[in-house]
Design an enzyme around this catalytic site. Structure first.
Site, PDB file in Angstrom:
ATOM      1  N   CYS A 131       0.832  -1.203   0.000  1.00 53.54           N
ATOM      2  CA  CYS A 131       0.000   0.000   0.000  1.00 53.54           C
ATOM      3  C   CYS A 131       0.869   1.256   0.000  1.00 53.54           C
ATOM      4  O   CYS A 131       1.410   1.651   1.039  1.00 53.54           O
ATOM      5  CB  CYS A 131      -0.909  -0.040   1.233  1.00 53.54           C
ATOM      6  SG  CYS A 131      -1.913   1.428   1.439  1.00 53.54           S
ATOM      7  N   CYS A 134      -0.372   4.101   2.200  1.00 50.74           N
ATOM      8  CA  CYS A 134      -0.092   3.887   3.627  1.00 50.74           C
ATOM      9  C   CYS A 134       1.380   4.135   3.949  1.00 50.74           C
ATOM     10  O   CYS A 134       1.704   4.760   4.952  1.00 50.74           O
ATOM     11  CB  CYS A 134      -0.403   2.442   4.031  1.00 50.74           C
ATOM     12  SG  CYS A 134      -2.005   1.848   3.492  1.00 50.74           S
ATOM     13  N   ASP A 135       2.276   3.622   3.118  1.00 55.27           N
ATOM     14  CA  ASP A 135       3.679   3.525   3.513  1.00 55.27           C
ATOM     15  C   ASP A 135       4.649   4.379   2.693  1.00 55.27           C
ATOM     16  O   ASP A 135       5.829   4.466   3.040  1.00 55.27           O
ATOM     17  CB  ASP A 135       4.130   2.054   3.446  1.00 55.27           C
ATOM     18  CG  ASP A 135       3.336   1.186   4.414  1.00 55.27           C
ATOM     19  OD1 ASP A 135       2.898   1.716   5.459  1.00 55.27           O
ATOM     20  OD2 ASP A 135       3.155  -0.010   4.136  1.00 55.27           O
TER      21      ASP A 135
HETATM   22  C1  LIG Z   1       0.979  -4.102   5.365  1.00 54.24           C
HETATM   23  C2  LIG Z   1      -0.242  -3.199   5.376  1.00 54.24           C
HETATM   24  C3  LIG Z   1      -0.120  -1.911   5.844  1.00 54.24           C
HETATM   25  C4  LIG Z   1      -1.241  -1.070   5.872  1.00 54.24           C
HETATM   26  N1  LIG Z   1      -1.088   0.182   6.374  1.00 54.24           N
HETATM   27  C5  LIG Z   1      -2.162   1.002   6.431  1.00 54.24           C
HETATM   28  C6  LIG Z   1      -2.036   2.328   6.963  1.00 54.24           C
HETATM   29  O1  LIG Z   1      -0.938   2.754   7.348  1.00 54.24           O
HETATM   30  N2  LIG Z   1      -3.146   3.102   7.000  1.00 54.24           N
HETATM   31  C7  LIG Z   1      -4.361   2.657   6.530  1.00 54.24           C
HETATM   32  O2  LIG Z   1      -5.329   3.411   6.622  1.00 54.24           O
HETATM   33  N3  LIG Z   1      -4.509   1.433   6.013  1.00 54.24           N
HETATM   34  C8  LIG Z   1      -3.432   0.591   5.953  1.00 54.24           C
HETATM   35  N4  LIG Z   1      -3.569  -0.653   5.399  1.00 54.24           N
HETATM   36  C9  LIG Z   1      -4.876  -1.043   4.839  1.00 54.24           C
HETATM   37  C10 LIG Z   1      -5.825  -1.454   5.986  1.00 54.24           C
HETATM   38  O3  LIG Z   1      -5.161  -2.371   6.807  1.00 54.24           O
HETATM   39  C11 LIG Z   1      -7.092  -2.069   5.406  1.00 54.24           C
HETATM   40  O4  LIG Z   1      -7.743  -1.131   4.575  1.00 54.24           O
HETATM   41  C12 LIG Z   1      -8.051  -2.478   6.528  1.00 54.24           C
HETATM   42  O5  LIG Z   1      -7.418  -3.398   7.388  1.00 54.24           O
HETATM   43  C13 LIG Z   1      -9.330  -3.104   5.985  1.00 54.24           C
HETATM   44  O6  LIG Z   1     -10.090  -3.531   7.069  1.00 54.24           O
HETATM   45  P1  LIG Z   1     -11.212  -4.638   6.943  1.00 54.24           P
HETATM   46  O7  LIG Z   1     -11.768  -4.789   8.300  1.00 54.24           O
HETATM   47  O8  LIG Z   1     -12.117  -4.309   5.829  1.00 54.24           O
HETATM   48  O9  LIG Z   1     -10.486  -5.972   6.477  1.00 54.24           O
HETATM   49  P2  LIG Z   1      -9.211  -6.770   7.019  1.00 54.24           P
HETATM   50  O10 LIG Z   1      -8.316  -5.940   7.844  1.00 54.24           O
HETATM   51  O11 LIG Z   1      -8.653  -7.440   5.802  1.00 54.24           O
HETATM   52  O12 LIG Z   1      -9.861  -7.900   7.984  1.00 54.24           O
HETATM   53  C14 LIG Z   1     -10.564  -8.972   7.456  1.00 54.24           C
HETATM   54  C15 LIG Z   1     -10.971  -9.884   8.602  1.00 54.24           C
HETATM   55  O13 LIG Z   1     -11.854 -10.880   8.108  1.00 54.24           O
HETATM   56  C16 LIG Z   1     -11.516 -12.120   8.686  1.00 54.24           C
HETATM   57  N5  LIG Z   1     -12.032 -13.185   7.811  1.00 54.24           N
HETATM   58  C17 LIG Z   1     -11.785 -13.444   6.499  1.00 54.24           C
HETATM   59  N6  LIG Z   1     -12.466 -14.536   6.081  1.00 54.24           N
HETATM   60  C18 LIG Z   1     -13.187 -14.966   7.171  1.00 54.24           C
HETATM   61  C19 LIG Z   1     -14.095 -16.042   7.407  1.00 54.24           C
HETATM   62  N7  LIG Z   1     -14.419 -16.929   6.438  1.00 54.24           N
HETATM   63  N8  LIG Z   1     -14.634 -16.187   8.644  1.00 54.24           N
HETATM   64  C20 LIG Z   1     -14.323 -15.295   9.644  1.00 54.24           C
HETATM   65  N9  LIG Z   1     -13.474 -14.261   9.476  1.00 54.24           N
HETATM   66  C21 LIG Z   1     -12.916 -14.108   8.260  1.00 54.24           C
HETATM   67  C22 LIG Z   1     -10.003 -12.090   8.817  1.00 54.24           C
HETATM   68  O14 LIG Z   1      -9.581 -13.019   9.800  1.00 54.24           O
HETATM   69  C23 LIG Z   1      -9.822 -10.633   9.265  1.00 54.24           C
HETATM   70  O15 LIG Z   1      -9.965 -10.551  10.651  1.00 54.24           O
HETATM   71  C24 LIG Z   1      -2.485  -1.524   5.369  1.00 54.24           C
HETATM   72  C25 LIG Z   1      -2.604  -2.833   4.892  1.00 54.24           C
HETATM   73  C26 LIG Z   1      -1.494  -3.675   4.879  1.00 54.24           C
HETATM   74  C27 LIG Z   1      -1.635  -5.091   4.364  1.00 54.24           C
END
Ligand SMILES: Cc1cc2nc3c(=O)[nH]c(=O)nc-3n(C[C@H](O)[C@H](O)[C@H](O)COP(=O)(O)OP(=O)(O)OC[C@H]3O[C@@H](n4cnc5c(N)ncnc54)[C@H](O)[C@@H]3O)c2cc1C
Length: 307
Positions: A131, A134-135
């Site tokens: 990302c 982000c970074d």
């Molecule tokens: C390395 C990295 C750095 C980042 N840095 C930043 C930053 O600095 N600032 C920023 O704003 N964003 C950052 N992001 C992006 C940010 O992390 C994501 O936009 C955010 O986490 C999305 O949140 P979410 O809850 O939609 O999904 P996710 O964080 O992807 O969470 C998905 C969840 O669903 C669960 N899940 C999946 N399938 C199932 C299932 N079948 N049953 C039960 N649970 C399930 C997983 O276990 C997980 O807990 C970064 C991402 C990465 C990878």
């Protein structure tokens, strides 16, 4: 019988849990195989409002989870392995456990596609990133590389030119798959240096816990080389975690859930929040925002149903 089950424990799922728990809906959060979601894989987050000195990703997630638990959210480990959305109440399986629920919030996120190298996995959040928004800021005045040749890679590379002195674009073919307009912008940016017909075979240096270089191989000549860089951005696309809902909910051509009127999906009573329905912004704050919306939408839905 549950009022609301939340699939996922990233920013979207946990924010939905805070709102649903405060609304006294006693939500059940299924944490999934990646408890805490993508933020638990990263280090410093500098763009989440309210933390002027930044906050470690895992700490931010832990705080959200504590906040949800304090209002009465309940948590389960493991993945939801099956859902039946064809009739209400909806039914879910979490391993051997069978759960019925009036509403469902899907916050199962999306996973960045990775190259599959062990060093890449170990250095994620320590110089390897998926990302640029982000970074990118961490690489001011440094040389970085982006892997990929489509629109994701093109956008990441262009964004990184704001900070990095040089952005190498490593692509396994000899031309970009990115749209023409993107490709033109890339080719006219003097900070971007394409490296064609080349794949990354290793990321250095795991022992120092930071990126110092990428090992490359030219796929035409077989020639190997080492490219000194401070950051490696993997720009080969994302995969939404939606296999479970195939044939039951409307999705776009690559599998992102379709939503309308806020967070409503194609099935009444099922809501989607965060990266699982957002292929554009993909930020912690936008995921949290839509988690809030999903909980409020679920609450309104239940209220209307009870008349
Ligand atoms: C390395 C990295 C750095 C980042 N840095 C930043 C930053 O600095 N600032 C920023 O704003 N964003 C950052 N992001 C992006 C940010 O992390 C994501 O936009 C955010 O986490 C999305 O949140 P979410 O809850 O939609 O999904 P996710 O964080 O992807 O969470 C998905 C969840 O669903 C669960 N899940 C999946 N399938 C199932 C299932 N079948 N049953 C039960 N649970 C399930 C997983 O276990 C997980 O807990 C970064 C991402 C990465 C990878």
């Amino acid at each position: 019988m549950r009022n609301v089950v939340i699939i996922g424990s990233g920013c979207a799922g946990l924010t939905a849990a805070i709102y649903a728990a405060r609304a006294r809906l006693e939500p059940l959060v299924v944490r999934g195989h990646e408890a805490g979601g993508q933020l638990s894989l990263t280090t410093l987050v500098e763009n989440y409002p309210g933390f002027p000195d930044g906050v470690q990703g895992p700490e931010l997630i832990e705080r959200m989870q504590k906040q949800a638990a304090a209002f009465g959210a309940e948590f389960r480990e493991g993945d939801v392995t099956r859902v039946d959305l064809s009739r209400r109440p909806f039914t879910l399986e979490i391993g051997k456990e069978h759960v019925e629920t009036r509403t469902l919030i899907i916050a199962s996120g999306a996973s960045a596609k990775m190259l599959g190298l062990e060093s890449e996995r170990r250095l994620l959040g320590h110089g390897v990133s998926t990302c640029a928004t982000c970074d990118g800021y961490f690489f001011r005045g440094r040389e970085v590389a982006v892997v990929g040749g489509g629109d994701t890679a093109a956008e990441e590379a262009l964004f990184l030119t704001r900070y990095a002195t040089v952005v190498y674009l490593i692509h396994r073919r000899d031309q970009l798959r990115a749209s023409k307009i993107m490709a033109d912008r890339l080719m006219h940016n003097e900070k971007i240096k394409p490296i064609w017909n080349t794949v990354v075979t290793d990321v250095l240096d795991v022992a120092r816990n930071e990126v110092t270089a990428a090992k490359l191989r030219n796929v035409r000549t077989g020639e190997e080389s080492v490219l000194p860089i401070a950051g490696l951005f993997i720009g080969i696309g994302h995969q939404p975690n939606t296999d479970l809902f195939r044939g039951q909910l409307e999705m776009n051509e690559v599998g992102y859930l379709k939503t309308h009127d806020g967070t409503r999906t194609s099935v009444a009573g099922v809501f989607a929040a965060g990266d699982v329905q957002d292929h554009i912004y993909r930020q912690a704050i936008t995921a949290a925002g839509s988690g809030c919306m999903a909980a409020m939408d679920a609450e309104k839905f239940l209220e209307a149903e009870q008349g």
